[in-house]
Write a protein that holds these residues in place. Structure first.
Motif, PDB file in Angstrom:
ATOM      1  N   HIS A 143      -3.733  -1.226  -4.971  1.00 35.91           N
ATOM      2  CA  HIS A 143      -3.441  -1.340  -3.661  1.00 35.91           C
ATOM      3  C   HIS A 143      -3.933  -2.645  -2.997  1.00 35.91           C
ATOM      4  N   HIS A 144      -2.966  -3.179  -2.004  1.00 38.46           N
ATOM      5  CA  HIS A 144      -3.186  -4.474  -1.462  1.00 38.46           C
ATOM      6  C   HIS A 144      -3.040  -5.675  -2.209  1.00 38.46           C
ATOM      7  N   PHE A 150       1.555  -4.769  -6.509  1.00 40.60           N
ATOM      8  CA  PHE A 150       1.710  -3.305  -5.979  1.00 40.60           C
ATOM      9  C   PHE A 150       2.861  -2.800  -5.817  1.00 40.60           C
ATOM     10  N   GLU A 193      -3.198  -0.245   8.813  1.00 40.14           N
ATOM     11  CA  GLU A 193      -4.030  -1.266   8.308  1.00 40.14           C
ATOM     12  C   GLU A 193      -4.977  -1.927   8.749  1.00 40.14           C
ATOM     13  N   GLU A 199      -9.536   5.147   6.890  1.00 38.74           N
ATOM     14  CA  GLU A 199      -8.319   5.779   7.272  1.00 38.74           C
ATOM     15  C   GLU A 199      -8.382   6.050   8.764  1.00 38.74           C
ATOM     16  N   HIS A 202      -1.010  10.002   1.350  1.00 36.51           N
ATOM     17  CA  HIS A 202      -0.956   8.826   0.773  1.00 36.51           C
ATOM     18  C   HIS A 202      -0.579   8.795  -0.633  1.00 36.51           C
ATOM     19  N   HIS A 223       3.430   2.294   2.280  1.00 38.88           N
ATOM     20  CA  HIS A 223       3.617   3.016   3.515  1.00 38.88           C
ATOM     21  C   HIS A 223       5.070   3.268   3.543  1.00 38.88           C
ATOM     22  N   CYS A 259       0.753  -1.242  -0.004  1.00 36.27           N
ATOM     23  CA  CYS A 259      -0.071  -0.111  -0.029  1.00 36.27           C
ATOM     24  C   CYS A 259       1.017   1.145  -0.163  1.00 36.27           C
TER      25      CYS A 259
END
Length: 423
Positions: A392-393, A397, A173, A363, A197, A141, A139
């Motif tokens: 995402h996820h 990714f 998450e 979020e 993000h 991070h 994602c």
């Protein structure tokens, strides 16, 4: 830190992903880097958050396993000791004269999912695929944490007058870490908060100045307890927990929608029973409810609990419901949206600036945003576009590393402008 160093840090974090509250190596690596920046203060471990407000904590065995793995790496053992028990994350403080206090929130955790080993997947091809099988930065991070470091470096070299606090937040998450930082003393004096993000289906070179559409969410963990019996010989002696579970699942999806806005529900985990010929005495359900506003989420939460109770009663089972992690809705303030848009427009390489867009998910930065707004400040959630080959996820990714520099420049420019204008 040079652009090459930013990429190197991001790739190191990508190689060693750690899930919520287990970000031991991640935090230690970041703290070592932060310690080189001549900061005013650096809060680590229990000092960085309100420990009583941590949500979604894994059990002690899982925490210990990830801690031991981090201990095997070349990191400062004294830093790890401060994080033991799942007190991950850090708050970095840089004071540069009189002026406003600006907060920047970046998250640092990974997801419990495998990463692609396809040769076309850049991390696999270039040697920085996850070394922790079953965990992955799916994602972005790892990029967020790197951007947080980069912004601190840039502000330190700028003429910004005021205080910058960067919240390196764990456990996003599972929407479990935001509240613990929002309830810490470190948020109390923040006048302006930016959260960010990468990606969100926006390409590299595009920025969303103010993200909206945060769905408030709460997780429910329900356990139905009945009584076992032989399914063939004495079925009447049993109290079937799976029947209660099945009734609950069916009726959860039947909760009426609400005219006030969007609502969601999902039964994500259902499990129970041991054999075909045994009446199951225990069954478990993990569900989430969401709402376009916190009030709509509460509506769904109340209805869901009624469904669970009714299902248990119908099948003569006991019910235990635990509330898991949760996060409220939030909005981005117009004054900060305008500043971010203006700052983004001045960054070379940014070709498109959208004033607003919808997140359509949940979020827990919303806890920090609402806390700052409740204290009379302003908050804004920024989207920094990045080309990502998989969603995402997903296993494929990845982050276009060029977007790391864009994120640093946009946020640094916005913080400098906040210092000058104090909206």
């Amino acid at each position: 830190m040079t652009t090459e160093s930013h990429v190197s840090l991001r790739r190191d974090l990508h190689r060693k992903p750690e899930p919520a509250w287990c970000e031991f190596y991640t935090t230690a690596r970041l703290v070592e880097t932060l310690s080189e920046l001549d900061l005013t203060a650096l809060h680590v471990g229990p000092d960085a958050l309100a420990g009583d407000h941590r949500m979604g904590l894994p059990d002690d065995d899982e925490l210990s396993a990830w801690y031991e793995q981090a201990s095997a790496y070349d990191v400062d053992e004294s830093i790890l000791e401060a994080l033991e028990g799942g007190y991950t994350g850090a708050v970095a403080v840089l004071e540069q004269g009189s002026g406003p206090t600006v907060g920047l929130r970046v998250d640092i955790d990974a997801l419990p999912r495998p990463e692609s080993d396809d040769p076309a997947h850049v991390p696999a091809a270039e040697g920085f695929r996850s070394e922790h099988e079953g965990a992955m930065h799916a994602c972005g991070h790892d990029a967020h944490a790197t951007i947080g470091i980069g912004v601190l470096e840039a502000i330190r070299e700028s003429d910004f007058s005021g205080t910058l606090k960067v919240f390196f937040q764990p456990a996003e998450e599972v929407v479990g870490g935001g509240k613990s930082m929002a309830k810490s003393e470190h948020i109390d004096d923040v006048d302006y908060l930016l959260a960010m993000h990468v990606g969100l289906d926006h390409p590299t070179g595009e920025v969303v100045a103010g993200v909206e559409g945060f769905l408030a969410v709460v997780h429910l963990e329900a356990t139905f307890t009945g009584e076992s019996a032989h399914a063939g010989g004495h079925p009447e002696q049993g109290r079937n927990a799976n029947q209660a579970l099945a009734t609950a699942v069916q009726n959860l999806y039947g909760i009426p929608r609400h005219a006030g806005g969007a609502t969601r529900i999902n039964a994500g985990v259902i499990e129970g029973g041991s054999a075909a010929n045994v009446i199951p005495e225990e069954a478990r359900l993990v569900a989430e409810v969401r709402g376009e506003t916190t009030e709509l989420m509460r509506y769904m939460d109340e209805k869901a609990r009624n469904v669970l109770r009714s299902a248990a009663e119908m099948h003569d089972c006991e019910l235990e419901v635990e509330t898991g992690a949760e996060a409220p809705s939030a909005h981005s303030d117009d004054e900060l949206v305008s500043i971010v848009a203006d700052a983004a427009g001045g960054v070379e390489g940014i070709g498109s600036v959208l004033e607003r867009d919808e997140l359509g998910g949940s979020e827990d930065a919303t806890f920090l945003m609402r806390e700052v707004q409740r204290n009379g400040g302003l908050a804004c959630y920024v989207g920094v576009g990045t080309d990502h080959p998989g969603g995402h996820h997903t296993a494929t990714f990845d982050v276009d590393e060029e977007s790391i520099g864009y994120g640093i420049d946009v946020l640094t420019g916005a913080i400098e402008q906040i210092g000058r204008e104090r909206p």
